[in-house]
Scaffold this motif. Sequence first.
Motif, PDB file in Angstrom:
ATOM      1  N   GLN A 114       0.833  -1.212   0.000  1.00 36.43           N
ATOM      2  CA  GLN A 114       0.000   0.000   0.000  1.00 36.43           C
ATOM      3  C   GLN A 114       0.862   1.254   0.000  1.00 36.43           C
ATOM      4  O   GLN A 114       0.580   2.213  -0.721  1.00 36.43           O
ATOM      5  CB  GLN A 114      -0.904   0.030   1.236  1.00 36.43           C
ATOM      6  N   LYS A 115       1.918   1.250   0.801  1.00 32.41           N
ATOM      7  CA  LYS A 115       2.813   2.416   0.861  1.00 32.41           C
ATOM      8  C   LYS A 115       3.479   2.662  -0.493  1.00 32.41           C
ATOM      9  O   LYS A 115       3.586   3.804  -0.940  1.00 32.41           O
ATOM     10  CB  LYS A 115       3.891   2.209   1.931  1.00 32.41           C
ATOM     11  N   GLU A 116       3.925   1.568  -1.087  1.00 30.76           N
ATOM     12  CA  GLU A 116       4.588   1.665  -2.392  1.00 30.76           C
ATOM     13  C   GLU A 116       3.657   2.299  -3.447  1.00 30.76           C
ATOM     14  O   GLU A 116       4.051   3.197  -4.179  1.00 30.76           O
ATOM     15  CB  GLU A 116       4.930   0.238  -2.813  1.00 30.76           C
ATOM     16  N   TRP A 117       2.418   1.811  -3.480  1.00 35.20           N
ATOM     17  CA  TRP A 117       1.447   2.334  -4.455  1.00 35.20           C
ATOM     18  C   TRP A 117       1.037   3.764  -4.127  1.00 35.20           C
ATOM     19  O   TRP A 117       0.788   4.567  -5.014  1.00 35.20           O
ATOM     20  CB  TRP A 117       0.205   1.438  -4.505  1.00 35.20           C
ATOM     21  N   PHE A 118       0.937   4.064  -2.852  1.00 32.40           N
ATOM     22  CA  PHE A 118       0.604   5.426  -2.440  1.00 32.40           C
ATOM     23  C   PHE A 118       1.669   6.384  -2.977  1.00 32.40           C
ATOM     24  O   PHE A 118       1.358   7.381  -3.634  1.00 32.40           O
ATOM     25  CB  PHE A 118       0.523   5.481  -0.903  1.00 32.40           C
ATOM     26  N   LYS A 119       2.933   6.045  -2.749  1.00 35.92           N
ATOM     27  CA  LYS A 119       4.029   6.904  -3.215  1.00 35.92           C
ATOM     28  C   LYS A 119       4.032   7.019  -4.737  1.00 35.92           C
ATOM     29  O   LYS A 119       4.234   8.108  -5.280  1.00 35.92           O
ATOM     30  CB  LYS A 119       5.378   6.352  -2.729  1.00 35.92           C
ATOM     31  N   ALA A 120       3.819   5.887  -5.401  1.00 31.63           N
ATOM     32  CA  ALA A 120       3.831   5.915  -6.876  1.00 31.63           C
ATOM     33  C   ALA A 120       2.705   6.797  -7.416  1.00 31.63           C
ATOM     34  O   ALA A 120       2.876   7.514  -8.408  1.00 31.63           O
ATOM     35  CB  ALA A 120       3.701   4.500  -7.419  1.00 31.63           C
ATOM     36  N   GLN A 121       1.551   6.772  -6.742  1.00 29.17           N
ATOM     37  CA  GLN A 121       0.421   7.584  -7.223  1.00 29.17           C
ATOM     38  C   GLN A 121       0.598   9.055  -6.817  1.00 29.17           C
ATOM     39  O   GLN A 121       0.160   9.949  -7.541  1.00 29.17           O
ATOM     40  CB  GLN A 121      -0.906   6.987  -6.747  1.00 29.17           C
ATOM     41  N   ILE A 122       1.269   9.319  -5.713  1.00 24.21           N
ATOM     42  CA  ILE A 122       1.619  10.709  -5.378  1.00 24.21           C
ATOM     43  C   ILE A 122       2.524  11.263  -6.477  1.00 24.21           C
ATOM     44  O   ILE A 122       2.400  12.409  -6.910  1.00 24.21           O
ATOM     45  CB  ILE A 122       2.337  10.818  -4.014  1.00 24.21           C
ATOM     46  N   ASP A 123       3.423  10.416  -6.918  1.00 25.65           N
ATOM     47  CA  ASP A 123       4.340  10.812  -7.972  1.00 25.65           C
ATOM     48  C   ASP A 123       3.587  11.231  -9.247  1.00 25.65           C
ATOM     49  O   ASP A 123       3.964  12.199  -9.909  1.00 25.65           O
ATOM     50  CB  ASP A 123       5.255   9.619  -8.267  1.00 25.65           C
ATOM     51  N   ILE A 124       2.518  10.525  -9.562  1.00 26.94           N
ATOM     52  CA  ILE A 124       1.699  10.883 -10.735  1.00 26.94           C
ATOM     53  C   ILE A 124       1.053  12.260 -10.507  1.00 26.94           C
ATOM     54  O   ILE A 124       1.018  13.094 -11.403  1.00 26.94           O
ATOM     55  CB  ILE A 124       0.629   9.800 -11.021  1.00 26.94           C
ATOM     56  N   ALA A 125       0.570  12.493  -9.281  1.00 28.32           N
ATOM     57  CA  ALA A 125      -0.011  13.802  -8.954  1.00 28.32           C
ATOM     58  C   ALA A 125       1.038  14.900  -9.119  1.00 28.32           C
ATOM     59  O   ALA A 125       0.763  15.967  -9.680  1.00 28.32           O
ATOM     60  CB  ALA A 125      -0.561  13.795  -7.525  1.00 28.32           C
ATOM     61  N   ARG A 126       2.237  14.627  -8.643  1.00 30.40           N
ATOM     62  CA  ARG A 126       3.320  15.626  -8.725  1.00 30.40           C
ATOM     63  C   ARG A 126       3.669  15.925 -10.184  1.00 30.40           C
ATOM     64  O   ARG A 126       3.809  17.093 -10.566  1.00 30.40           O
ATOM     65  CB  ARG A 126       4.557  15.120  -7.984  1.00 30.40           C
ATOM     66  N   LYS A 127       3.810  14.885 -10.976  1.00 31.90           N
ATOM     67  CA  LYS A 127       4.212  15.069 -12.386  1.00 31.90           C
ATOM     68  C   LYS A 127       3.159  15.806 -13.199  1.00 31.90           C
ATOM     69  O   LYS A 127       3.472  16.438 -14.200  1.00 31.90           O
ATOM     70  CB  LYS A 127       4.491  13.712 -13.025  1.00 31.90           C
ATOM     71  N   ASN A 128       1.889  15.682 -12.795  1.00 30.09           N
ATOM     72  CA  ASN A 128       0.808  16.287 -13.574  1.00 30.09           C
ATOM     73  C   ASN A 128       0.184  17.504 -12.879  1.00 30.09           C
ATOM     74  O   ASN A 128      -0.876  17.971 -13.296  1.00 30.09           O
ATOM     75  CB  ASN A 128      -0.268  15.234 -13.860  1.00 30.09           C
ATOM     76  N   ASN A 129       0.825  17.991 -11.842  1.00 33.63           N
ATOM     77  CA  ASN A 129       0.305  19.119 -11.068  1.00 33.63           C
ATOM     78  C   ASN A 129      -1.156  18.890 -10.652  1.00 33.63           C
ATOM     79  O   ASN A 129      -2.012  19.745 -10.839  1.00 33.63           O
ATOM     80  CB  ASN A 129       0.454  20.436 -11.845  1.00 33.63           C
ATOM     81  N   LEU A 130      -1.429  17.708 -10.103  1.00 31.75           N
ATOM     82  CA  LEU A 130      -2.792  17.376  -9.678  1.00 31.75           C
ATOM     83  C   LEU A 130      -2.883  17.330  -8.155  1.00 31.75           C
ATOM     84  O   LEU A 130      -1.875  17.190  -7.455  1.00 31.75           O
ATOM     85  CB  LEU A 130      -3.197  16.021 -10.268  1.00 31.75           C
ATOM     86  N   THR A 131      -4.107  17.425  -7.690  1.00 32.74           N
ATOM     87  CA  THR A 131      -4.398  17.364  -6.256  1.00 32.74           C
ATOM     88  C   THR A 131      -4.373  15.900  -5.799  1.00 32.74           C
ATOM     89  O   THR A 131      -4.740  15.014  -6.558  1.00 32.74           O
ATOM     90  CB  THR A 131      -5.794  17.966  -6.021  1.00 32.74           C
ATOM     91  N   LEU A 132      -3.970  15.690  -4.576  1.00 32.78           N
ATOM     92  CA  LEU A 132      -3.954  14.333  -4.015  1.00 32.78           C
ATOM     93  C   LEU A 132      -5.182  14.145  -3.120  1.00 32.78           C
ATOM     94  O   LEU A 132      -5.376  14.903  -2.167  1.00 32.78           O
ATOM     95  CB  LEU A 132      -2.675  14.141  -3.200  1.00 32.78           C
ATOM     96  N   MET A 133      -6.016  13.154  -3.482  1.00 29.67           N
ATOM     97  CA  MET A 133      -7.211  12.846  -2.682  1.00 29.67           C
ATOM     98  C   MET A 133      -6.902  11.600  -1.862  1.00 29.67           C
ATOM     99  O   MET A 133      -6.903  10.488  -2.371  1.00 29.67           O
ATOM    100  CB  MET A 133      -8.384  12.580  -3.630  1.00 29.67           C
ATOM    101  N   MET A 134      -6.629  11.812  -0.568  1.00 30.59           N
ATOM    102  CA  MET A 134      -6.163  10.703   0.272  1.00 30.59           C
ATOM    103  C   MET A 134      -7.289  10.002   1.015  1.00 30.59           C
ATOM    104  O   MET A 134      -8.133  10.641   1.648  1.00 30.59           O
ATOM    105  CB  MET A 134      -5.176  11.232   1.312  1.00 30.59           C
ATOM    106  N   HIS A 135      -7.224   8.668   0.960  1.00 35.94           N
ATOM    107  CA  HIS A 135      -8.071   7.818   1.801  1.00 35.94           C
ATOM    108  C   HIS A 135      -7.155   7.239   2.880  1.00 35.94           C
ATOM    109  O   HIS A 135      -6.204   6.530   2.576  1.00 35.94           O
ATOM    110  CB  HIS A 135      -8.688   6.701   0.949  1.00 35.94           C
ATOM    111  N   ILE A 136      -7.450   7.549   4.125  1.00 39.82           N
ATOM    112  CA  ILE A 136      -6.623   7.034   5.227  1.00 39.82           C
ATOM    113  C   ILE A 136      -7.567   6.445   6.268  1.00 39.82           C
ATOM    114  O   ILE A 136      -8.462   7.137   6.763  1.00 39.82           O
ATOM    115  CB  ILE A 136      -5.795   8.161   5.888  1.00 39.82           C
ATOM    116  N   ARG A 137      -7.361   5.161   6.573  1.00 38.98           N
ATOM    117  CA  ARG A 137      -8.288   4.545   7.543  1.00 38.98           C
ATOM    118  C   ARG A 137      -7.544   3.587   8.451  1.00 38.98           C
ATOM    119  O   ARG A 137      -6.712   2.801   8.020  1.00 38.98           O
ATOM    120  CB  ARG A 137      -9.409   3.812   6.813  1.00 38.98           C
ATOM    121  N   ASP A 138      -7.856   3.688   9.726  1.00 39.47           N
ATOM    122  CA  ASP A 138      -7.294   2.821  10.759  1.00 39.47           C
ATOM    123  C   ASP A 138      -8.396   2.024  11.426  1.00 39.47           C
ATOM    124  O   ASP A 138      -9.572   2.365  11.317  1.00 39.47           O
ATOM    125  CB  ASP A 138      -6.637   3.698  11.843  1.00 39.47           C
TER     126      ASP A 138
END
Length: 266
Positions: A114-138
């Motif tokens: 999950q962490k790996e995919w989270f970082k990879a998808q943040i990277d897509i947001a960064r490269k495309n100047n997009l907003t990050l919509m986070m789902h965080i649940r405990d």
Amino acid sequence: MDKNLIFDAHTHFNDGSYADEGFEIKTLVKEAQEAGVGYFLNCAFDLESSKLALEQATAYPNMFVAVGIHPMDVHNFPKAALEEVARLAKSPKVVAIGEVGLDYYWAKEHRELQKEWFKAQIDIARKNNLTLMMHIRDAKDNYEAYDDALEIIKSLPAPRMIVHCFSANETYAQKFLDLGCYINIGGAVTFKNAKDLQTAAKMIPLNRLLVETDAPYLTPHPLRGQKNFPKYISYTVAKIADLKNLTPKEIIKHTTENAFQVFNLK
Ligand SMILES: [Zn+2]
């Protein structure tokens, strides 16, 4: 932008249950508009829902899209799916990458993945100047996912960030605010046992607050237990107004302004 209209900053017209149960998107949009909702963020959770959200949004100038793969689902996808997310992220209706993040509610397995995919998808947001919509649940009374998410976005911040369906407490709200995040509050704030969330909603500054339905989930009180629709967002707006000692009109004005800001809309 019409500041008298509500921006539902996280909803799922693309949820399969609407089509399965015979609900037409055009009816749901119309009913929401009649209830004062002017803008929608149709949020994806896998590849299919990303594509469907994009298709649905073409019919509505005020419907925007987040594409991405939900943390609970990342183990079902090959790494190549990230390239598909990156490709879809270039569509004109896409304003965010989501919902992505960490979900530690059920299993302890897949956390590293999950962490790996989270970082990879943040990277897509960064490269495309997009907003990050986070789902965080405990799991209840546990904040490991929130802690891990904080650590990740500290070293890898997206251009603009939202904590969707915020469900922690005042202390955690402050930690995300300190990193520049916007906080999206949904129907759970209306629940009688949501004291921590209500206290947090009280303190979140008006310039960082968003409202959402997460429909078809998290139906606000007094309709809790029924299927949720964007038209029910006014219960959440009313509750936040009540907590903050303001009018619903003021909450709508600020949250709609904030949504335009955070999604980088004109
Ligand atoms: Zn959602």
